[in-house]
Design an enzyme around this catalytic site. Structure first.
Site, PDB file in Angstrom:
ATOM      1  NE  ARG A 176      -3.707   2.324   2.446  1.00 15.40           N
ATOM      2  CZ  ARG A 176      -3.375   3.504   2.747  1.00 15.40           C
ATOM      3  NH1 ARG A 176      -2.306   3.982   3.408  1.00 15.40           N
ATOM      4  NH2 ARG A 176      -4.108   4.488   2.697  1.00 15.40           N
ATOM      5  CE1 TYR A 221      -2.396  -9.767  -0.926  1.00 12.78           C
ATOM      6  CE2 TYR A 221      -0.832  -8.372  -1.530  1.00 12.78           C
ATOM      7  CZ  TYR A 221      -1.904  -8.755  -0.845  1.00 12.78           C
ATOM      8  OH  TYR A 221      -2.539  -7.391  -0.189  1.00 12.78           O
TER       9      TYR A 221
HETATM   10  C1  LIG Z   1      -3.430   4.188   7.321  1.00  7.13           C
HETATM   11  C2  LIG Z   1      -4.087   3.414   6.316  1.00  7.13           C
HETATM   12  C3  LIG Z   1      -3.719   1.862   6.327  1.00  7.13           C
HETATM   13  C4  LIG Z   1      -4.475   1.053   5.490  1.00  7.13           C
HETATM   14  N1  LIG Z   1      -3.775  -0.221   5.230  1.00  7.13           N
HETATM   15  C5  LIG Z   1      -4.748  -1.277   4.544  1.00  7.13           C
HETATM   16  C6  LIG Z   1      -4.315  -2.452   4.344  1.00  7.13           C
HETATM   17  O1  LIG Z   1      -3.271  -2.868   4.884  1.00  7.13           O
HETATM   18  N2  LIG Z   1      -4.978  -3.182   3.572  1.00  7.13           N
HETATM   19  C7  LIG Z   1      -6.441  -2.919   2.970  1.00  7.13           C
HETATM   20  O2  LIG Z   1      -6.805  -3.483   2.335  1.00  7.13           O
HETATM   21  N3  LIG Z   1      -6.594  -1.475   3.095  1.00  7.13           N
HETATM   22  C8  LIG Z   1      -5.974  -0.706   4.011  1.00  7.13           C
HETATM   23  N4  LIG Z   1      -6.351   0.804   4.204  1.00  7.13           N
HETATM   24  C9  LIG Z   1      -7.591   1.018   3.606  1.00  7.13           C
HETATM   25  C10 LIG Z   1      -7.381   1.346   2.083  1.00  7.13           C
HETATM   26  O3  LIG Z   1      -6.403   2.189   1.609  1.00  7.13           O
HETATM   27  C11 LIG Z   1      -8.893   2.120   1.928  1.00  7.13           C
HETATM   28  O4  LIG Z   1      -9.808   1.211   2.013  1.00  7.13           O
HETATM   29  C12 LIG Z   1      -8.821   2.440   0.221  1.00  7.13           C
HETATM   30  O5  LIG Z   1      -7.934   2.622  -0.323  1.00  7.13           O
HETATM   31  C13 LIG Z   1      -9.932   3.577   0.048  1.00  7.13           C
HETATM   32  O6  LIG Z   1      -9.193   4.698   0.088  1.00  7.13           O
HETATM   33  P1  LIG Z   1      -9.765   6.033   0.494  1.00  7.13           P
HETATM   34  O7  LIG Z   1      -8.936   7.068  -0.029  1.00  7.13           O
HETATM   35  O8  LIG Z   1     -11.181   6.110   0.350  1.00  7.13           O
HETATM   36  O9  LIG Z   1      -9.534   6.098   2.027  1.00  7.13           O
HETATM   37  P2  LIG Z   1      -8.226   6.084   2.966  1.00  7.13           P
HETATM   38  O10 LIG Z   1      -7.393   5.361   2.070  1.00  7.13           O
HETATM   39  O11 LIG Z   1      -8.510   5.634   4.243  1.00  7.13           O
HETATM   40  O12 LIG Z   1      -7.889   7.654   2.996  1.00  7.13           O
HETATM   41  C14 LIG Z   1      -8.552   8.411   3.868  1.00  7.13           C
HETATM   42  C15 LIG Z   1      -7.385   9.612   3.934  1.00  7.13           C
HETATM   43  O13 LIG Z   1      -8.264  10.655   4.488  1.00  7.13           O
HETATM   44  C16 LIG Z   1      -7.474  11.272   5.707  1.00  7.13           C
HETATM   45  N5  LIG Z   1      -8.154  11.876   6.464  1.00  7.13           N
HETATM   46  C17 LIG Z   1      -9.432  11.504   7.439  1.00  7.13           C
HETATM   47  N6  LIG Z   1      -9.959  12.504   7.952  1.00  7.13           N
HETATM   48  C18 LIG Z   1      -9.660  13.742   7.364  1.00  7.13           C
HETATM   49  C19 LIG Z   1      -9.961  15.152   7.563  1.00  7.13           C
HETATM   50  N7  LIG Z   1     -10.775  15.398   8.259  1.00  7.13           N
HETATM   51  N8  LIG Z   1      -9.168  16.168   6.795  1.00  7.13           N
HETATM   52  C20 LIG Z   1      -8.174  15.695   5.976  1.00  7.13           C
HETATM   53  N9  LIG Z   1      -7.740  14.352   5.808  1.00  7.13           N
HETATM   54  C21 LIG Z   1      -8.512  13.200   6.528  1.00  7.13           C
HETATM   55  C22 LIG Z   1      -7.029  10.128   6.210  1.00  7.13           C
HETATM   56  O14 LIG Z   1      -5.591  10.212   7.343  1.00  7.13           O
HETATM   57  C23 LIG Z   1      -6.396   8.938   5.122  1.00  7.13           C
HETATM   58  O15 LIG Z   1      -5.151   9.408   4.500  1.00  7.13           O
HETATM   59  C24 LIG Z   1      -5.679   1.458   4.879  1.00  7.13           C
HETATM   60  C25 LIG Z   1      -6.254   2.802   5.038  1.00  7.13           C
HETATM   61  C26 LIG Z   1      -5.364   3.673   5.860  1.00  7.13           C
HETATM   62  C27 LIG Z   1      -5.651   5.181   5.840  1.00  7.13           C
END
Ligand SMILES: Cc1cc2nc3c(=O)[nH]c(=O)nc-3n(C[C@H](O)[C@H](O)[C@H](O)COP(=O)(O)OP(=O)(O)OC[C@H]3O[C@@H](n4cnc5c(N)ncnc54)[C@H](O)[C@@H]3O)c2cc1C
Length: 402
Positions: free
Chosen positions: A118, A227
């Site tokens: 990731r 994997y």
């Molecule tokens: C630290 C982390 C580790 C993960 N590890 C895994 C894993 O090992 N395996 C897996 O399958 N999925 C993992 N995930 C989840 C996966 O990456 C997400 O489900 C997927 O990529 C969807 O992405 P997203 O951008 O919607 O959400 P996310 O990837 O969760 O990103 C949301 C981002 O918004 C930021 N954020 C939250 N609130 C605020 C706010 N109010 N203002 C500004 N920024 C904010 C968070 O810090 C985060 O960086 C992880 C997510 C995170 C954040």
């Protein structure tokens, strides 16, 4: 929030986009939008947003988008295109199916199946964002409030105004505070299952475990997936099991006993694999009932903020990529922001719900017990592997309809 009638930008004034959340969805949306000429500002609450996580699987529906965003070269040395998905009965230690990925799937869908760390995927998106002249990426800023007016939306952090735009994308993840304050106050519901992850070097892989392919070992109360990541130099391992404890974060420390206990009835190769690492991080798996709407005037939800998905189909990150591309296309093609958001929601809601349901079903199938478990194994053993993979054409063959 005031009611407004968002108008499109004129040709001389590019669309100004604010994004709350610099995760995979937020950064992909920034890139996709900047490629249409929009000016984008991304706010990420973490100071070091890319340090966490382990493996991520990216089906052809996601790799096609990463390629279209120009990330293939950056990711080339970081990803692996596994040849196959080996499905095992965990306790029996028997391989029940060998499903084709590799060239076969890449040719079928015009894009490969990749596995990656990731952090590598996030770093690739991050450096493309940093290099783009139309994107500003600000770390350490948590968006806590918004104000919507006829002609713009404002974002606030710590009581200060940090940005003004034509549209704000809430890509702030599973526990989205913007979703809870503006759309739906319900909190995600714990599924009763948690996942633990680790990464080991390729030299630590015990016998009976594939180094190059995806392996999954199924059992009644949990399963194990592994994997290659880091271009094949390391192996990511995820253990999923029923659990009473609910962790709020993505990286809670977990006792090795918790992981060992999950595989105590598994065959020796899996137990040896789990014993190869004593550094595990855990996160709880949550679900959220469908929201009535993802859009409100000049604010729109994207990724996990809109539709968290259980990881049993490996589509969390990919759905966020699909959202990002679709939203950028809608905003670029539709005459007004309002029409664009309506089109985005129509396209993405049904797709996300279909994937969420399929993922939930997969989890149930993975954890079958008794005669149903035997029936599952028999079905997997006798079914033609290509036919099984073809039944996922609806998933991997996705393309935006605008
Ligand atoms: C630290 C982390 C580790 C993960 N590890 C895994 C894993 O090992 N395996 C897996 O399958 N999925 C993992 N995930 C989840 C996966 O990456 C997400 O489900 C997927 O990529 C969807 O992405 P997203 O951008 O919607 O959400 P996310 O990837 O969760 O990103 C949301 C981002 O918004 C930021 N954020 C939250 N609130 C605020 C706010 N109010 N203002 C500004 N920024 C904010 C968070 O810090 C985060 O960086 C992880 C997510 C995170 C954040």
């Amino acid at each position: 929030m005031q009611t407004i009638d968002p108008q499109p930008p004129t040709k001389s004034s590019p669309l100004r986009i604010l994004i709350a959340g610099g995760g995979i969805g937020g950064l992909a949306a920034a890139l996709a939008l900047a490629r249409t000429g929009a000016e984008v500002r991304v706010f990420e609450k973490r100071a070091n947003p890319n340090e966490d996580g382990a493996g991520i699987q990216i089906g052809p529906n996601g790799t096609r988008i990463l390629q279209s965003l120009g990330l293939a070269d950056h990711l080339k040395s970081k990803v692996t295109a596994p040849k196959a998905l080996y499905v095992h009965d965990g306790p029996m230690g028997v391989r029940v199916a060998e499903l084709p990925l590799g060239d076969w799937l890449a040719e079928r869908h015009g894009a490969p199946y990749w596995v990656a760390h990731r952090a590598d995927l996030h770093a690739a998106l991050s450096s493309a964002v940093d290099a783009h002249p139309l994107i500003e990426f600000r770390h350490g800023i948590e968006i806590e409030g918004t104000e919507t007016y006829t002609d713009e939306v404002l974002a606030r952090s710590g009581g200060q105004l940090v940005g003004a735009g034509d549209l704000l994308i809430a890509a702030d993840g599973l526990r989205s505070t913007l979703r809870q304050s503006l759309f739906d106050a319900r909190r995600p519901r714990y599924s009763g299952k948690s996942a633990a992850r680790t990464v080991i070097s390729i030299e630590q892989i015990p016998g009976g475990i594939s180094q190059e392919s995806v392996g999954i070992w199924l059992a009644p109360k949990g399963h194990v997936v592994h994997y290659p990541v880091r271009g094949g130099r390391e192996l990511a391992i995820v253990v999923i099991r029923n659990d009473l404890a609910i962790d709020e974060g993505w990286a809670s420390a977990v006792n090795h006993e918790w992981v060992k206990d999950a595989v105590q009835n598994f065959a020796a190769p899996v137990r040896n694999l789990i014993a190869a690492s004593d550094s595990w991080r855990k996160w709880a798996l949550f679900e959220l009932p469908p929201l009535k709407t993802w859009t409100a005037d000049r604010i729109v939800l994207l990724g996990d903020a809109a539709h968290p998905v259980l990881p049993f189909l490996a589509q969390g990150a990919v759905l966020a990529l699909e959202d990002a591309l679709t939203l950028a296309r809608c905003l670029s093609d539709c005459e007004t922001v309002r029409k664009a958001l309506r089109s985005y929601q129509t396209q993405r809601c049904r797709r996300a719900q279909t994937v969420q349901a399929a993922s939930r079903r997969n989890g149930k199938t993975y954890h079958l017990d008794g005669p149903m478990r035997q029936a599952r194994n028999m079905t997997l053993t006798v079914s033609p592997p290509k036919r099984i993979m073809a039944s996922y054409d609806w998933l991997y063959g996705w393309r935006p309809s605008v």
